[in-house]
Design an enzyme around this catalytic site. Structure first.
Site, mmCIF file in Angstrom:
data_model
loop_
_atom_site.group_PDB
_atom_site.id
_atom_site.type_symbol
_atom_site.label_atom_id
_atom_site.label_comp_id
_atom_site.label_asym_id
_atom_site.label_seq_id
_atom_site.Cartn_x
_atom_site.Cartn_y
_atom_site.Cartn_z
ATOM 1 N N LYS A 1 0.819 -1.225 0.000
ATOM 2 C CA LYS A 1 0.000 0.000 0.000
ATOM 3 C C LYS A 1 0.849 1.270 0.000
ATOM 4 O O LYS A 1 0.491 2.254 -0.628
ATOM 5 C CB LYS A 1 -0.922 0.028 1.225
ATOM 6 C CG LYS A 1 -1.998 -1.029 1.230
ATOM 7 C CD LYS A 1 -2.919 -0.812 2.429
ATOM 8 C CE LYS A 1 -3.756 -2.021 2.724
ATOM 9 N NZ LYS A 1 -4.756 -1.782 3.767
ATOM 10 N N ASP B 1 -9.746 2.511 2.530
ATOM 11 C CA ASP B 1 -9.732 1.959 3.895
ATOM 12 C C ASP B 1 -10.323 2.922 4.929
ATOM 13 O O ASP B 1 -11.081 2.505 5.806
ATOM 14 C CB ASP B 1 -8.295 1.648 4.330
ATOM 15 C CG ASP B 1 -7.725 0.424 3.624
ATOM 16 O OD1 ASP B 1 -8.498 -0.496 3.321
ATOM 17 O OD2 ASP B 1 -6.504 0.400 3.395
#
Ligand code: ATR
Length: 260
Positions: free
Chosen positions: A47, A83
């Site tokens: 990420k 997220d």
């Protein structure tokens, strides 16, 4: 959950999982694009690395400094982060917590804890108490919040009175026999309306079991997993994610049986 959602919408699409060595990430992203993939999801440790490997960053990825979703478009590979929003959506849907104006005790100041703390602050939480085994990390996040969001009452200590929510963002509870992330000598479950554990496997950590026994509303992190996936699905397909189908698929795959 994605394959179930594609099937439900009659899309002839497929979601596959590939293990990629971090040193090959740039080549893997270029390869997926060359093969006509619509997009990608990325997880730890990719990420952070992917931030420098896309053509443009959506505001969500810029804000959180991490990319968990890539969409290949005519303008190039666009990096998103789904997220942080998923935390807020899951708290609202799964434990009926409206973050704006809420009082929250957050356990954990690692990667997940930091994102949760900053997201809660940016959404207008009224009071935020940060607890972490390594005190300095909680202190650093508290200072950052004080700078960026001066209207939030933030401290790196257990709260004095009652809170709306205890949120566990530590990894304690993943393994059987782990200690509790909450020091019940300092703060009791009775002082909170709800307890949310970002861990979703096991389905009920000992933290959640104790919270439920004390009468708190509880939820595990499955909703976070669901909502980050649903948002990615909508970015790729441009269609509304079929949430019940996706939730059922997750429950079946993770717990072997669907609750809903
Ligand atoms: P993630 O990306 O999932 O947040 P992480 O950055 O490694 O993973 O953070 C793990 C969190 O769990 C941290 O808050 C960590 O506390 P430290 O910052 O003190 O390391 C917490 N944690 C992990 N194991 C722990 C333990 N045995 N006792 C207390 N806290 C623990």
């Amino acid at each position: 959950m994605h394959n179930a959602a594609f099937a439900a919408l009659g899309l002839n699409w497929c979601y596959v999982a590939c293990e990629v060595d971090p040193k090959n990430l740039r080549a893997a992203i270029a390869g997926a694009k060359a093969m006509g993939f619509c997009g990608l999801n990325l997880t730890v440790p990719h990420k952070l690395l992917a931030v420098d490997m896309v053509d443009a960053l959506d505001i969500s990825a810029k804000t959180w400094g991490a990319v968990n979703t890539i969409h290949f478009t005519e303008q190039g590979a666009i990096g998103y982060n789904t997220d942080a929003d998923a935390i807020i959506t899951s708290l609202r849907e799964d434990v009926a917590i409206q973050v704006r104006g809420a009082k929250v005790l957050l356990l954990g100041a690692g990667g997940a804890g930091r994102t949760a703390a900053l997201k809660l602050a940016s959404e207008g939480v009224a009071e935020l108490s940060l607890i972490n085994r390594t005190q300095s990390k909680a202190d650093e996040i508290a200072a950052e919040i004080q700078r960026q969001f001066p209207s939030v009452k933030v401290s790196a200590a257990y709260p004095k009175g009652e809170v709306d929510l205890i949120l566990n963002a530590t990894s304690l509870g993943l393994k059987a026999g782990d200690a509790s992330p909450l020091d019940e000598k300092q703060f009791s479950f009775k002082q909170s309306r709800a307890v949310y554990d970002m861990i979703y496997r096991p389905a009920e950590t000992s933290l959640l079991a104790a919270a439920r026994a004390a009468g708190c509303k509880t939820a595990n992190g499955l909703g976070m997993l669901l909502y980050q996936g649903a948002k990615a699905f909508e970015i790729w397909t441009g269609q509304r994610a079929p949430l019940p189908v996706m939730r059922q698929a997750l429950e079946k795959n993770i717990y072997g049986t669907a609750k809903s």
